[in-house]
Structures are given as C-alpha cells and as structure tokens.
Design a protein around this motif. Sequence first.
Motif, short mmCIF file in Angstrom:
data_model
loop_
_atom_site.label_atom_id
_atom_site.label_comp_id
_atom_site.label_asym_id
_atom_site.label_seq_id
_atom_site.Cartn_x
_atom_site.Cartn_y
_atom_site.Cartn_z
N ARG A 272 44.30 38.97 38.77
CA ARG A 272 44.02 38.23 40.01
C ARG A 272 43.33 36.91 39.70
NH1 ARG A 272 42.83 43.66 41.71
NH2 ARG A 272 44.13 44.26 43.48
N ALA A 273 43.43 35.99 40.65
CA ALA A 273 42.74 34.70 40.58
C ALA A 273 41.94 34.53 41.86
CB ALA A 273 43.75 33.56 40.41
N ARG A 274 40.60 34.63 41.75
CA ARG A 274 39.74 34.55 42.93
C ARG A 274 38.41 33.92 42.55
NH1 ARG A 274 39.78 40.57 45.54
NH2 ARG A 274 38.67 41.03 43.59
N ALA A 290 31.84 38.94 38.99
CA ALA A 290 31.34 39.04 40.36
C ALA A 290 31.54 37.73 41.11
CB ALA A 290 29.86 39.43 40.37
N ALA A 291 31.57 36.60 40.37
CA ALA A 291 31.69 35.28 40.98
C ALA A 291 33.10 34.70 40.88
CB ALA A 291 30.71 34.30 40.32
N HIS A 292 33.88 35.13 39.88
CA HIS A 292 35.20 34.54 39.68
C HIS A 292 36.04 35.46 38.81
CE1 HIS A 292 33.26 33.47 35.91
NE2 HIS A 292 32.34 32.82 36.60
N GLN A 293 37.32 35.51 39.10
CA GLN A 293 38.25 36.34 38.32
C GLN A 293 39.48 35.51 37.97
OE1 GLN A 293 38.69 39.73 41.00
NE2 GLN A 293 36.50 39.52 41.31
N THR A 294 39.95 35.68 36.75
CA THR A 294 41.07 34.88 36.28
C THR A 294 42.12 35.76 35.63
OG1 THR A 294 41.68 33.05 34.80
CG2 THR A 294 39.92 34.49 34.05
N PRO A 295 43.40 35.40 35.75
CA PRO A 295 44.40 36.06 34.90
C PRO A 295 44.05 35.81 33.44
CG PRO A 295 45.44 34.77 36.65
CD PRO A 295 44.00 34.39 36.64
N PRO A 296 44.52 36.65 32.52
CA PRO A 296 44.04 36.58 31.14
C PRO A 296 44.74 35.57 30.26
CG PRO A 296 45.54 38.42 31.38
CD PRO A 296 45.40 37.81 32.75
N PHE A 297 45.73 34.85 30.77
CA PHE A 297 46.62 34.09 29.90
C PHE A 297 45.91 32.98 29.12
CE2 PHE A 297 49.05 35.72 33.52
CZ PHE A 297 49.94 36.54 32.85
N GLY A 299 42.68 33.28 28.22
CA GLY A 299 41.62 33.91 27.45
C GLY A 299 40.23 33.44 27.83
N GLN A 300 40.01 33.15 29.11
CA GLN A 300 38.74 32.55 29.53
C GLN A 300 37.89 33.44 30.43
OE1 GLN A 300 37.15 29.52 28.80
NE2 GLN A 300 38.60 29.61 27.10
N GLY A 301 38.27 34.70 30.62
CA GLY A 301 37.50 35.56 31.52
C GLY A 301 36.09 35.80 31.03
N LEU A 302 35.96 36.35 29.83
CA LEU A 302 34.62 36.60 29.28
C LEU A 302 33.89 35.29 29.02
CD1 LEU A 302 33.80 39.28 26.58
CD2 LEU A 302 32.67 37.08 26.58
N CYS A 303 34.62 34.28 28.55
CA CYS A 303 34.00 32.98 28.26
C CYS A 303 33.34 32.38 29.50
CB CYS A 303 35.04 32.00 27.72
SG CYS A 303 35.85 32.51 26.20
N SER A 304 34.01 32.50 30.64
CA SER A 304 33.45 31.93 31.86
C SER A 304 32.16 32.62 32.26
CB SER A 304 34.48 32.02 32.99
OG SER A 304 35.58 31.18 32.75
#
Length: 496
Positions: A272-274, A290-297, A299-304
């Motif tokens: 998801r992207a939210r 909790a503040a933002h969610q990204t598709p994994p393509f 590779g920035q989920g944990l980084c954010s």
Amino acid sequence: MTEARRDYDVLIAGGGPTGITLALLLGQAGVSVLVVEKEAAIYPLPRAAHIDHETMRVFQQVGVADRLMATCRHTDRYDFLNAKGKVLMRFDGASAIGRGGWPAANMIHQPSVEAALRDRLSNFPNVELRCATALIGYRPMADAVEADLSSAIGPGTIRARFLVGADGARSPVREAAGIEFDNLGFEEPWLVVDAIVTDPSRLPTANLQICDPERPTTCVLMGEGRHRWEFMIKPGEDPAEVSSDASVARMLAPWNVEGAVTIERKAVYTFRARVARRWRSGNVLLAGDAAHQTPPFAGQGLCSGIRDAANLSWKLAAVIAGSASQALLDSYQPEREPNARATIAMAIMMGRTVCATSRWSAFVRDTKFRLARALRLTPSGPPAYPPISTGTILAATHGAGSYFPQPCATADPALKLDDVLGPGPWLIAREAAPAADRLVATGLDAAGVAPFRAAITAWLDSHAADAVLVRPDRYVFGTGRPGDLAAAWQGIIGQA
C-alpha cells in the motif's frame, strides 16, 4: 497486581527498528525512555530487505553500523527486465559509497538488524525496553500523556511528556488519536517467498524486477545468506492457491534453484501507499509505518522510519531539556513528509512499471522504455529525493536543507567524519569557529578534521560559504559566516 505508576520523558509504542533507533538516539541525549513492545521477542523471519547509506549513517551514530555491515550483501545493479529478459531500466552504482559514507544499498536480514539495535540498549541505563507489554489506551494531559499498559505482571500506568507511536501500519496510537490516512492509490497483493541459500553460485547476483505480464516478479538479495522472491497475485486469483507449495514450486522452477535454496517462509502482503494526514496531535507523535506506508519497490520503507527517528529525536531532546519550545516539533512533519511522499512516489513508479498484467500494456511500456534507452533518457539510478525546504533551516542560505555528506579519510577509509565530531550539531568553519553553547565548533585546521579538509573545503566552495552549521540529523541548517550561524541556531535551540 497493579504496577505503581512511573514517569518517563518519552514513551515509545513499538519496539521495531524505528522505535528502538529513536530510543537509542534519545538515550544518547540523556532522555529517559520507555519502549513497550507487544511481542515477547524479535520476529524471527525477514521483512525489510534493504537499507541505504543514510540509514547506515544513523546506525553508525548509535554504534551498530560495523556489526550490521558484516552481515549485509551488496550488488551493483538493480535491473528491470521484460518478459524476454531485455533490460527496460537499469540502476547502477548500488554498491558505491553514498553521501552518508556507507554503500548506497545494503541488503539486510531484519532480525539481525533488530538484535543489534536492542543489544545497544544496555549502554543506556536511562532507556528501558519492555517486551510482551501492550499499550491499551492513553489520555492526553496538559503537558504529558498518561498511558495504560498490559503485561504478564498485570496492568500499569505510565506518565510521559511525549508518546511516540512507532507501532506499525495498524498503529493503535494513530487510531486512538483519530488520525486518518491519505490513500495514494496503490494497493496490490503479492506473495513474498524468503529462502535460505545453500548454493549462492546458482542465484542471481543483481536485484531484479521481472516485468512479465504473466507474473510480475521481484528477485532480490538479502543479508545473512538469504534471497527473496515476490510474486504479484493477479486480479481474480486466490491468494491461498497462489501461495500453496505446488504453486510456489512452479513459480520458482524457471529460476532453476531447486537444491540451491530452502524456503524459509512465504506470506501474502498487500503493498500500500498511504500517508497519515497528521503526524502530531499535541504530545502524541507518529513515526515509521504508523505515519507512512510505501510499496517495497524502492526499498525505502525501513529507511523512511529511521529518517523519522533521526529528525524527531534531536527535537524531542531539545524540548525536554528546556532549550527549545514545543514549536520546534511543528517542523517534524513539514520536513519529513515531502521526503516520504517522494520515496513513495518513486516506489509507485517502479511498481506501475512492474505490475502491468495485460500484454498490450506491457508492449506499450516496453516500446517506450526501448525508445528511451536508445535516446539515453532512462535514469541510471533513483532520483535525488527532495531536500528540506521548510522548517528548522535558514532557507535563504546556500545549501540549507540539503543532506551534508560524510567524507571518509583518504589515508584510512574506515575513519569517518561523524566518528571524529560525534553527535550533536556541528559548526564547521574555514577558520577557527567561535565557541558556542550546545554546538561542536571546529575549524578546518583542527587536527581531527585534517583528514577531511579537502572534502569539506570542496563542499564549502561549491556553496560559496565560509561556514556550515549541520543539524544532528546531518541536514544543513544553513551556511554563511560562523558567528551569524551560531547566533541563528541559538535563537532557535538556545532558549525555550
């Protein structure tokens, strides 16, 4: 049995990488922190697969970078291939040293990252982690938050100046605050298959996106001798059927890895992207998923999430120390949200490239990319994400809001600037910098800075500056004359 109430400066809900990193950064600043995590132990299976050079630099600050680097794997390429194996888009240089002073892309094993972070907690007696403890509710107060906890030893009540919800995509803290999401229009179910590698010679050495309308697929390296495949679940398909052993075997067959890998886990995720509409409600703040969610393509989920922790930690510490007003916290979302949205937009672009499931759409896409490659118009890597444009910066000065690079010593690449100057804000001047409260002030002639003089001089020259003031999160506060910079910083941080 009811536990007696205890008070802390900060209560963090969520003991994942974002929450523990935030706790470590606050612990370094002398803040008293309680982290509560509902699970009894670290989730033992991989989730995130990648961290970038900025994230590794934050991990350097909290003392775990070298340990993690020993478990990372690296590749120089990230290729997008069509169904015939032709390159649509190629990102090179993933193993090169990024501006953070570490390799640009580092493939990880998340449980190892979390274990390293938690082990560092013992260095800070002012930071406590309670596992198997759930936050079941909280009450905002005039200058604090009172929270109710549940654990095996019974209920308890905690009062903290601030509550940070780093408690994941389904964040109870966010829901209790009544904060809604902006949905950015990407929602796709995928099957994730993680494998332990027994014969690496038979595995791809590049990270791959297979843009095949029959089955869009991701194939990437991970840390600790692991590899990951992700298979798109197409409209109308049954996720249970797609994730069956027989189905997974069929999808892996073209990779010819039977006997070279052992399946560790398989799980269906909805990418998801939210973005949360508010990241702060009084003394309650959000960070990470909790503040933002990204598709994994990308590779920035944990980084954010780690960038959130780096941005928020020094601001909370300044407010708690009484050297800044709570207005400083108002800059958190305006500074971080544009960056988070840009990384999500990049991930969506990659995802849309991969996720075409009609042959006609794939043909049109392939034709456009083939033409763009012939004209040398395809990007060679992800675009630079936007600098901070508003917030706690001197926006009118050259370089304000940009990311300040970490040079390595020419004679000793293992020696990095942050190790010499340490945590906290820096004032670096061409000549001797004036002493200033709550600032590490140095000139380029200082002995410790000598190994980095050429790199810093080049940066100052490129910004026509006599000095630079670098924030604790390594973003540039501003450039100019050293006395003016110190005075401007003290005007924001030096008084409540």
